[in-house]
Write a protein that holds these residues in place. Structure first.
Motif, PDB file in Angstrom:
ATOM      1  N   LYS A  31      49.589  42.111  48.088  1.00  0.00           N
ATOM      2  CA  LYS A  31      51.051  42.084  48.127  1.00  0.00           C
ATOM      3  C   LYS A  31      51.555  41.992  46.695  1.00  0.00           C
ATOM      4  O   LYS A  31      51.155  41.116  45.936  1.00  0.00           O
ATOM      5  N   GLY A  32      52.413  42.931  46.327  1.00  0.00           N
ATOM      6  CA  GLY A  32      52.930  42.964  44.975  1.00  0.00           C
ATOM      7  C   GLY A  32      53.923  41.837  44.690  1.00  0.00           C
ATOM      8  O   GLY A  32      54.612  41.361  45.592  1.00  0.00           O
ATOM      9  N   ALA A  33      53.945  41.418  43.452  1.00  0.00           N
ATOM     10  CA  ALA A  33      54.906  40.402  43.005  1.00  0.00           C
ATOM     11  C   ALA A  33      54.958  40.437  41.482  1.00  0.00           C
ATOM     12  O   ALA A  33      54.097  41.037  40.821  1.00  0.00           O
ATOM     13  N   HIS A  34      55.983  39.810  40.923  1.00  0.00           N
ATOM     14  CA  HIS A  34      56.063  39.720  39.465  1.00  0.00           C
ATOM     15  C   HIS A  34      54.967  38.779  38.980  1.00  0.00           C
ATOM     16  O   HIS A  34      54.684  37.742  39.601  1.00  0.00           O
ATOM     17  N   SER A  35      54.372  39.125  37.850  1.00  0.00           N
ATOM     18  CA  SER A  35      53.251  38.324  37.362  1.00  0.00           C
ATOM     19  C   SER A  35      53.664  36.919  36.935  1.00  0.00           C
ATOM     20  O   SER A  35      52.820  36.028  36.810  1.00  0.00           O
ATOM     21  N   SER A  36      54.968  36.716  36.725  1.00  0.00           N
ATOM     22  CA  SER A  36      55.429  35.366  36.387  1.00  0.00           C
ATOM     23  C   SER A  36      55.489  34.459  37.612  1.00  0.00           C
ATOM     24  O   SER A  36      55.625  33.244  37.487  1.00  0.00           O
ATOM     25  N   GLN A  37      55.394  35.087  38.822  1.00  0.00           N
ATOM     26  CA  GLN A  37      55.408  34.317  40.066  1.00  0.00           C
ATOM     27  C   GLN A  37      54.260  34.803  40.975  1.00  0.00           C
ATOM     28  O   GLN A  37      54.490  35.303  42.081  1.00  0.00           O
ATOM     29  N   PRO A  38      53.007  34.673  40.503  1.00  0.00           N
ATOM     30  CA  PRO A  38      51.877  35.222  41.266  1.00  0.00           C
ATOM     31  C   PRO A  38      51.708  34.601  42.641  1.00  0.00           C
ATOM     32  O   PRO A  38      51.111  35.215  43.534  1.00  0.00           O
ATOM     33  N   GLN A  39      52.263  33.385  42.834  1.00  0.00           N
ATOM     34  CA  GLN A  39      52.125  32.731  44.133  1.00  0.00           C
ATOM     35  C   GLN A  39      52.859  33.480  45.239  1.00  0.00           C
ATOM     36  O   GLN A  39      52.591  33.274  46.428  1.00  0.00           O
ATOM     37  N   LYS A  40      53.765  34.369  44.853  1.00  0.00           N
ATOM     38  CA  LYS A  40      54.508  35.151  45.840  1.00  0.00           C
ATOM     39  C   LYS A  40      53.769  36.431  46.245  1.00  0.00           C
ATOM     40  O   LYS A  40      54.216  37.147  47.143  1.00  0.00           O
ATOM     41  N   GLY A  41      52.687  36.743  45.545  1.00  0.00           N
ATOM     42  CA  GLY A  41      51.933  37.957  45.852  1.00  0.00           C
ATOM     43  C   GLY A  41      50.535  37.647  46.356  1.00  0.00           C
ATOM     44  O   GLY A  41      50.139  36.490  46.506  1.00  0.00           O
ATOM     45  N   ILE A  42      49.800  38.691  46.627  1.00  0.00           N
ATOM     46  CA  ILE A  42      48.378  38.607  46.997  1.00  0.00           C
ATOM     47  C   ILE A  42      47.627  39.593  46.109  1.00  0.00           C
ATOM     48  O   ILE A  42      47.897  40.811  46.148  1.00  0.00           O
ATOM     49  N   ASN A  43      46.722  39.084  45.312  1.00  0.00           N
ATOM     50  CA  ASN A  43      46.060  39.905  44.298  1.00  0.00           C
ATOM     51  C   ASN A  43      44.915  40.709  44.921  1.00  0.00           C
ATOM     52  O   ASN A  43      43.839  40.178  45.220  1.00  0.00           O
ATOM     53  N   ALA A  44      45.159  42.007  45.083  1.00  0.00           N
ATOM     54  CA  ALA A  44      44.165  42.883  45.707  1.00  0.00           C
ATOM     55  C   ALA A  44      42.909  43.011  44.858  1.00  0.00           C
ATOM     56  O   ALA A  44      41.796  43.138  45.385  1.00  0.00           O
ATOM     57  N   ILE A  45      43.067  42.958  43.537  1.00  0.00           N
ATOM     58  CA  ILE A  45      41.901  43.074  42.651  1.00  0.00           C
ATOM     59  C   ILE A  45      40.971  41.875  42.815  1.00  0.00           C
ATOM     60  O   ILE A  45      39.747  42.021  42.885  1.00  0.00           O
ATOM     61  N   ASP A  46      41.549  40.679  42.874  1.00  0.00           N
ATOM     62  CA  ASP A  46      40.722  39.486  43.045  1.00  0.00           C
ATOM     63  C   ASP A  46      39.851  39.590  44.289  1.00  0.00           C
ATOM     64  O   ASP A  46      38.656  39.258  44.273  1.00  0.00           O
ATOM     65  N   HIS A  47      40.436  40.054  45.377  1.00  0.00           N
ATOM     66  CA  HIS A  47      39.695  40.154  46.627  1.00  0.00           C
ATOM     67  C   HIS A  47      38.617  41.244  46.557  1.00  0.00           C
ATOM     68  O   HIS A  47      37.534  41.092  47.127  1.00  0.00           O
ATOM     69  N   LEU A  48      38.938  42.319  45.854  1.00  0.00           N
ATOM     70  CA  LEU A  48      37.956  43.390  45.703  1.00  0.00           C
ATOM     71  C   LEU A  48      36.789  42.934  44.819  1.00  0.00           C
ATOM     72  O   LEU A  48      35.632  43.289  45.060  1.00  0.00           O
ATOM     73  N   ILE A  49      37.098  42.146  43.803  1.00  0.00           N
ATOM     74  CA  ILE A  49      36.037  41.609  42.950  1.00  0.00           C
ATOM     75  C   ILE A  49      35.100  40.720  43.760  1.00  0.00           C
ATOM     76  O   ILE A  49      33.874  40.730  43.547  1.00  0.00           O
ATOM     77  N   ASP A  50      35.648  39.979  44.702  1.00  0.00           N
ATOM     78  CA  ASP A  50      34.783  39.171  45.567  1.00  0.00           C
ATOM     79  C   ASP A  50      33.758  40.051  46.288  1.00  0.00           C
ATOM     80  O   ASP A  50      32.576  39.709  46.382  1.00  0.00           O
ATOM     81  N   PHE A  51      34.236  41.180  46.809  1.00  0.00           N
ATOM     82  CA  PHE A  51      33.302  42.099  47.464  1.00  0.00           C
ATOM     83  C   PHE A  51      32.280  42.620  46.462  1.00  0.00           C
ATOM     84  O   PHE A  51      31.069  42.632  46.748  1.00  0.00           O
ATOM     85  N   ALA A  52      32.750  43.058  45.297  1.00  0.00           N
ATOM     86  CA  ALA A  52      31.859  43.653  44.298  1.00  0.00           C
ATOM     87  C   ALA A  52      30.772  42.685  43.853  1.00  0.00           C
ATOM     88  O   ALA A  52      29.622  43.075  43.624  1.00  0.00           O
ATOM     89  N   VAL A  53      31.122  41.410  43.745  1.00  0.00           N
ATOM     90  CA  VAL A  53      30.149  40.399  43.316  1.00  0.00           C
ATOM     91  C   VAL A  53      29.161  40.087  44.445  1.00  0.00           C
ATOM     92  O   VAL A  53      27.943  40.009  44.223  1.00  0.00           O
ATOM     93  N   GLN A  54      29.671  39.949  45.654  1.00  0.00           N
ATOM     94  CA  GLN A  54      28.814  39.514  46.761  1.00  0.00           C
ATOM     95  C   GLN A  54      27.934  40.627  47.312  1.00  0.00           C
ATOM     96  O   GLN A  54      26.883  40.357  47.918  1.00  0.00           O
ATOM     97  N   VAL A  55      28.317  41.883  47.106  1.00  0.00           N
ATOM     98  CA  VAL A  55      27.509  42.966  47.658  1.00  0.00           C
ATOM     99  C   VAL A  55      26.213  43.162  46.872  1.00  0.00           C
ATOM    100  O   VAL A  55      25.203  43.620  47.415  1.00  0.00           O
ATOM    101  N   LYS A  56      26.196  42.784  45.610  1.00  0.00           N
ATOM    102  CA  LYS A  56      25.000  43.006  44.784  1.00  0.00           C
ATOM    103  C   LYS A  56      23.768  42.272  45.314  1.00  0.00           C
ATOM    104  O   LYS A  56      22.708  42.887  45.500  1.00  0.00           O
TER     105      LYS A  56
END
Length: 384
Positions: free
Chosen positions: A189-214
């Motif tokens: 979910k997009g949001a202004h970077s000054s208020q990240p609590q209002k968004g959902i960071n898609a990259i962070d979640h994708l990194i979780d997959f990338a790290v755990q799949v190895k």
């Protein structure tokens, strides 16, 4: 058929710009070569995959046993034209080498199969029932071979020879790795970077997959004695729109080369399981899809077809021939799903210039490969 006629067939095929498309023009030309022999019982069939993309099936001869020949009609793009010394779509001969896109992969092999079959028809001597399977889309997913397999065109063959480049006819491919290309999409979910609590960071979640799949892929640690280990590469990672926004979407792509010890479905189950596990977490929305996966092609270097190829090769070529495993997939990965139990062998006149600038084929090898396919068919049907 004389040598110039053999060169003419290959040159014409190279002139057709079937770069990941337009295979119907290749099918048109091949069909025109076999049309004059329809009075000898030649059967010509076309199977359309998409507009301007036609598979072609040519069946000659008679008998209960059927030998399959196969070649793909498409080629890869020529790339940087400045790196070519000649027009990639105009066959050019220099120092007994013929240059052009597809000269090695694999219009020389396809042309050799065609010439061999035409010679049999011209001489009114077809030793048995032979089926030529000309496929679309091999370079981008083997979907022509998949289509023909589903329609039954490869069912109950007694053997199948695919004219893929074989180090100037000195290698037989009898087993190969499979391929899994996967794409994982993370939605946030997009949001202004000054208020990240209002968004959902898609990259962070994708990194979780990338790290755990190895480590999950690392558990597939068996090593095939011919093909080696299963390999996994994370090859593409994209996400975000701009630096001061929480990214609402991210995509990663990976490539896995499988071995017979680990069927593709086992790997699918592992990847899908990780996605399901992560999606149990709050805010996670991951999806996974697969792009033209291919199963590993098991094989037996002692199969009668492989031994026969070795024998015929020894009669016609100097130097040894070596049965080898293939790191890349081919149409064989699809044809292996046909009904019946038959060996698949990959051997053709091409070399290691495939997919490169100044792709070429040795004309002596090309001409001799035509004799090879003829003699292989002769001795194949002479066997009980």
């Amino acid at each position: 058929m004389n040598k110039q006629q053999e060169i003419d067939i290959l040159s014409h095929l190279i002139s057709i710009k079937s770069v990941n498309d337009h295979e119907a023009a290749v099918a048109d030309y091949i069909e025109s070569l076999f049309k004059p022999y329809e009075d000898q019982g030649v059967k010509i069939e076309r199977v359309s995959y998409a507009p301007d993309r036609d598979n072609l099936i040519v069946t000659i001869g008679e008998g209960e046993r059927m030998l399959g020949f196969s070649g793909h009609e498409d080629v890869v793009a020529p790339g940087d034209l400045s790196q070519w010394n000649s027009d990639p779509f105009k066959a050019t001969i220099k120092d007994n080498m013929l240059y052009g896109r597809g000269a090695s992969d694999m219009k020389s092999g396809l042309a050799a199969l065609i010439a061999a079959m035409l010679d049999m028809l011209e001489n009114h001597h077809v030793p048995g029932k032979i089926r030529l399977l000309c496929t679309v889309g091999e370079e981008t997913g083997e979907y022509g071979a998949a289509q023909l397999t589903k329609l039954g065109y490869a069912d109950n063959l007694a053997g199948l020879v695919i004219a893929e480049p074989g180090n100037d006819m000195h290698e037989i491919g009898y087993t190969s790795k499979g391929i899994i290309d996967y794409i994982v999409t993370s939605k946030g979910k997009g949001a202004h970077s000054s208020q990240p609590q209002k968004g959902i960071n898609a990259i962070d979640h994708l990194i979780d997959f990338a790290v755990q799949v190895k480590p999950l892929m690392a558990k597939f640690d068996k090593v095939n004695p011919v093909l080696g280990p299963l390999t996994h590469v994370q090859s593409v990672f994209n996400g975000g729109e701009q630096i001061n926004s929480v990214p609402a979407k991210a995509v990663m792509k990976g490539n896995i080369r499988t071995i017979p010890e680990y069927p593709n479905q086992v790997v699918f189950d592992t990847l899908n399981g990780l996605v399901d596990q992560l999606n149990q977490k709050p805010g996670y929305d991951l999806t996974i899809e697969y792009s033209f996966p291919e199963d590993a092609m098991p094989g037996d270097k002692d199969a009668p077809l492989i031994k026969l190829i070795e024998h015929v090769h020894d009669e016609l070529f100097d130097g040894p021939i070596e049965p080898k495993g293939q790191a890349g997939a081919s149409d064989g990965s699809e044809f292996l799903h046909a009904k019946g139990d038959f060996a698949i062998a990959l051997i053709g006149p091409g070399n290691n210039t495939q997919h490169q600038s100044n792709e070429c084929v040795d004309l002596d090898v090309y001409h001799q490969s035509i004799k090879f396919y003829q003699q292989l068919a002769e001795e194949f049907f002479a066997q009980p």
